[in-house]
Design an enzyme around this catalytic site. Structure first.
Site, PDB file in Angstrom:
ATOM      1  N   ASP A  13       0.864  -1.180   0.000  1.00 21.55           N
ATOM      2  CA  ASP A  13       0.000   0.000   0.000  1.00 21.55           C
ATOM      3  C   ASP A  13       0.901   1.230   0.000  1.00 21.55           C
ATOM      4  O   ASP A  13       2.099   1.142   0.280  1.00 21.55           O
ATOM      5  CB  ASP A  13      -0.895   0.001   1.250  1.00 21.55           C
ATOM      6  CG  ASP A  13      -1.797   1.231   1.322  1.00 21.55           C
ATOM      7  OD1 ASP A  13      -2.240   1.720   0.264  1.00 21.55           O
ATOM      8  OD2 ASP A  13      -2.060   1.723   2.445  1.00 21.55           O
ATOM      9  N   SER A  14       0.305   2.379  -0.277  1.00 16.25           N
ATOM     10  CA  SER A  14       1.055   3.627  -0.203  1.00 16.25           C
ATOM     11  C   SER A  14       1.531   3.884   1.229  1.00 16.25           C
ATOM     12  O   SER A  14       2.510   4.590   1.430  1.00 16.25           O
ATOM     13  CB  SER A  14       0.148   4.784  -0.637  1.00 16.25           C
ATOM     14  OG  SER A  14      -1.033   4.792   0.131  1.00 16.25           O
ATOM     15  N   TYR A  45      -0.474   8.706  -1.939  1.00 14.03           N
ATOM     16  CA  TYR A  45      -0.469   8.590  -3.394  1.00 14.03           C
ATOM     17  C   TYR A  45      -1.713   9.269  -3.997  1.00 14.03           C
ATOM     18  O   TYR A  45      -1.758   9.567  -5.184  1.00 14.03           O
ATOM     19  CB  TYR A  45      -0.527   7.115  -3.821  1.00 14.03           C
ATOM     20  CG  TYR A  45       0.729   6.287  -3.632  1.00 14.03           C
ATOM     21  CD1 TYR A  45       1.856   6.769  -2.967  1.00 14.03           C
ATOM     22  CD2 TYR A  45       0.767   4.983  -4.119  1.00 14.03           C
ATOM     23  CE1 TYR A  45       2.977   5.970  -2.805  1.00 14.03           C
ATOM     24  CE2 TYR A  45       1.884   4.185  -3.966  1.00 14.03           C
ATOM     25  CZ  TYR A  45       2.997   4.670  -3.307  1.00 14.03           C
ATOM     26  OH  TYR A  45       4.096   3.876  -3.155  1.00 14.03           O
ATOM     27  N   GLY A  46      -2.740   9.429  -3.166  1.00 11.81           N
ATOM     28  CA  GLY A  46      -4.077   9.797  -3.640  1.00 11.81           C
ATOM     29  C   GLY A  46      -4.174  11.088  -4.428  1.00 11.81           C
ATOM     30  O   GLY A  46      -5.084  11.275  -5.218  1.00 11.81           O
ATOM     31  N   CYS A  76      -4.211  -0.998  -2.160  1.00  5.43           N
ATOM     32  CA  CYS A  76      -4.319   0.456  -2.281  1.00  5.43           C
ATOM     33  C   CYS A  76      -5.278   0.732  -3.433  1.00  5.43           C
ATOM     34  O   CYS A  76      -5.038   0.285  -4.563  1.00  5.43           O
ATOM     35  CB  CYS A  76      -2.949   1.053  -2.570  1.00  5.43           C
ATOM     36  SG  CYS A  76      -2.970   2.834  -2.845  1.00  5.43           S
ATOM     37  N   ASN A  77      -6.335   1.449  -3.135  1.00  2.00           N
ATOM     38  CA  ASN A  77      -7.319   1.756  -4.178  1.00  2.00           C
ATOM     39  C   ASN A  77      -6.733   2.649  -5.258  1.00  2.00           C
ATOM     40  O   ASN A  77      -7.010   2.482  -6.435  1.00  2.00           O
ATOM     41  CB  ASN A  77      -8.536   2.440  -3.562  1.00  2.00           C
ATOM     42  CG  ASN A  77      -9.399   1.479  -2.799  1.00  2.00           C
ATOM     43  OD1 ASN A  77     -10.402   1.000  -3.302  1.00  2.00           O
ATOM     44  ND2 ASN A  77      -9.014   1.146  -1.571  1.00  2.00           N
ATOM     45  N   THR A  78      -5.903   3.621  -4.840  1.00  2.00           N
ATOM     46  CA  THR A  78      -5.350   4.569  -5.800  1.00  2.00           C
ATOM     47  C   THR A  78      -4.481   3.849  -6.831  1.00  2.00           C
ATOM     48  O   THR A  78      -4.590   4.098  -8.033  1.00  2.00           O
ATOM     49  CB  THR A  78      -4.542   5.655  -5.058  1.00  2.00           C
ATOM     50  OG1 THR A  78      -5.393   6.246  -4.071  1.00  2.00           O
ATOM     51  CG2 THR A  78      -4.049   6.721  -5.991  1.00  2.00           C
ATOM     52  N   GLU A 154      -5.380   9.395   9.827  1.00  4.52           N
ATOM     53  CA  GLU A 154      -3.975   9.376  10.252  1.00  4.52           C
ATOM     54  C   GLU A 154      -3.798  10.129  11.568  1.00  4.52           C
ATOM     55  O   GLU A 154      -2.948   9.786  12.375  1.00  4.52           O
ATOM     56  CB  GLU A 154      -3.093  10.000   9.180  1.00  4.52           C
ATOM     57  CG  GLU A 154      -3.291   9.322   7.850  1.00  4.52           C
ATOM     58  CD  GLU A 154      -2.032   8.709   7.282  1.00  4.52           C
ATOM     59  OE1 GLU A 154      -1.003   9.364   7.368  1.00  4.52           O
ATOM     60  OE2 GLU A 154      -2.127   7.597   6.741  1.00  4.52           O
ATOM     61  N   CYS A 186     -11.211   3.231  -0.293  1.00  9.16           N
ATOM     62  CA  CYS A 186      -9.883   3.677   0.149  1.00  9.16           C
ATOM     63  C   CYS A 186      -9.547   2.865   1.392  1.00  9.16           C
ATOM     64  O   CYS A 186     -10.424   2.634   2.242  1.00  9.16           O
ATOM     65  CB  CYS A 186      -9.918   5.171   0.474  1.00  9.16           C
ATOM     66  SG  CYS A 186      -8.389   5.763   1.239  1.00  9.16           S
ATOM     67  N   HIS A 188      -8.081   3.526   4.031  1.00  7.18           N
ATOM     68  CA  HIS A 188      -8.229   4.181   5.335  1.00  7.18           C
ATOM     69  C   HIS A 188      -9.674   4.181   5.841  1.00  7.18           C
ATOM     70  O   HIS A 188      -9.922   4.297   7.026  1.00  7.18           O
ATOM     71  CB  HIS A 188      -7.776   5.640   5.249  1.00  7.18           C
ATOM     72  CG  HIS A 188      -6.293   5.827   5.267  1.00  7.18           C
ATOM     73  ND1 HIS A 188      -5.460   5.248   4.351  1.00  7.18           N
ATOM     74  CD2 HIS A 188      -5.491   6.545   6.110  1.00  7.18           C
ATOM     75  CE1 HIS A 188      -4.207   5.606   4.617  1.00  7.18           C
ATOM     76  NE2 HIS A 188      -4.214   6.393   5.673  1.00  7.18           N
TER      77      HIS A 188
END
Ligand code: DGL
Length: 276
Positions: A13-14, A45-46, A76-78, A154, A186, A188
């Site tokens: 993931d990012s 990354y988003g 990671c979705n992005t 975060e 996402c 998160h």
């Protein structure tokens, strides 16, 4: 040469949000060895361009490939939305992203319109719409960028009044639509599931079905391993690498990892070479 069933599953993931996916995989497939890489030196990354996202993702894939993984999960979705096609690198390593499993799970749950919440990059890519329309071309899909959710998670503001306010802002466009299912697009966002559920119910006067792509991905990984006869038989070992210093991020990592697996998390540092 076909990979050994006891080789690890590589997950990247990012940053640390992909630990929600790693945790879902660990809970569903407890015998599997896993190797997690969080690119904490370069997160997020988003908001980056697709070219940069693909370049970073290729570094991550190279790291996992060198460690002999049998499969790569792009948690990671992005990256899954913008760069999955650019990652194979001529190799034969299977790669599973988060978009298709999430899209399929949403279609299975929904009888109406589907909403997707994601980073600006994921929403701009139109990847969820595309994945859903490949299966059901008529389905109405509404995608909303929620850039403030990642920094709120975060910061650990999971139940903060500001987070409720932001959720209200992001979810109010759903009022008056026929959306019955919401994809948390996402890594998160599963940590905000309670807030999103509560605010959406309050705004719409009805409850939405919420799709956490982490669970859908774990199911897809299980299906792939069964089909490829790659289920592990060895004693599982889990390792977690980050590209920035691990100190100071253990707490947030533990939040993403949760306690479903009943195993603490130890982060190790690795320097990634950016080969451009
Ligand atoms: N992991 C990213 C995703 O799932 C969110 C964080 C970022 O922007 O890098 O889209």
């Amino acid at each position: 040469m076909s990979p050994s069933p006891n080789a690890p599953i590589g997950i990247f993931d990012s940053g640390l949000g992909g630990l929600t996916v790693a945790a879902a995989i660990a809970a569903r497939l407890p015998s599997e060895r896993t190797l997690y890489l969080g690119d904490t030196a370069r997160v997020p990354y988003g908001n980056r361009s697709p070219a940069t996202v693909v370049r970073y993702a290729r570094n991550n894939v190279a790291f996992l490939r060198e460690r002999g993984v049998k499969l790569i999960v792009v948690a990671c979705n992005t990256v899954s939305a913008q760069g999955l096609g650019g990652l194979a690198d001529g190799g034969h390593l299977p790669i599973i992203g988060v978009i298709r499993p999430g899209a399929r799970a949403a279609l299975a749950a929904s009888e109406g319109e589907i909403a997707v919440l994601g980073t600006p990059g994921t929403v701009r890519s139109g990847a969820y719409e595309q994945a859903i329309h490949e299966i059901d071309p008529q389905r109405v899909v509404r995608a909303y960028a929620c850039p403030l959710f990642v920094p709120l998670v975060e910061a650990g503001w999971l139940n903060h009044p500001v987070t409720y306010k932001v959720a209200e802002e992001y979810l109010s466009p759903l009022i008056g639509t026929g959306v019955d299912t919401l994809i948390l697009g996402c890594t998160h966002y599963p940590l905000l599931r309670g807030v999103i559920d509560e605010v959406a119910t309050r705004l719409l006067g009805r409850r939405l079905r919420i799709i956490d792509s982490a669970e859908a991905v774990a199911a897809a990984v299980e299906g792939f391993l069964d089909e490829a006869r790659l289920r592990a038989t060895a004693t599982p070992r889990r390792r977690f690498f980050v590209t920035d210093a691990p100190e100071g991020v253990e707490e947030i990592a533990a939040r993403f990892w949760g306690d479903a697996v009943g195993e603490p998390l130890k982060l190790e540092h690795v320097d990634l070479v950016d080969k451009g």
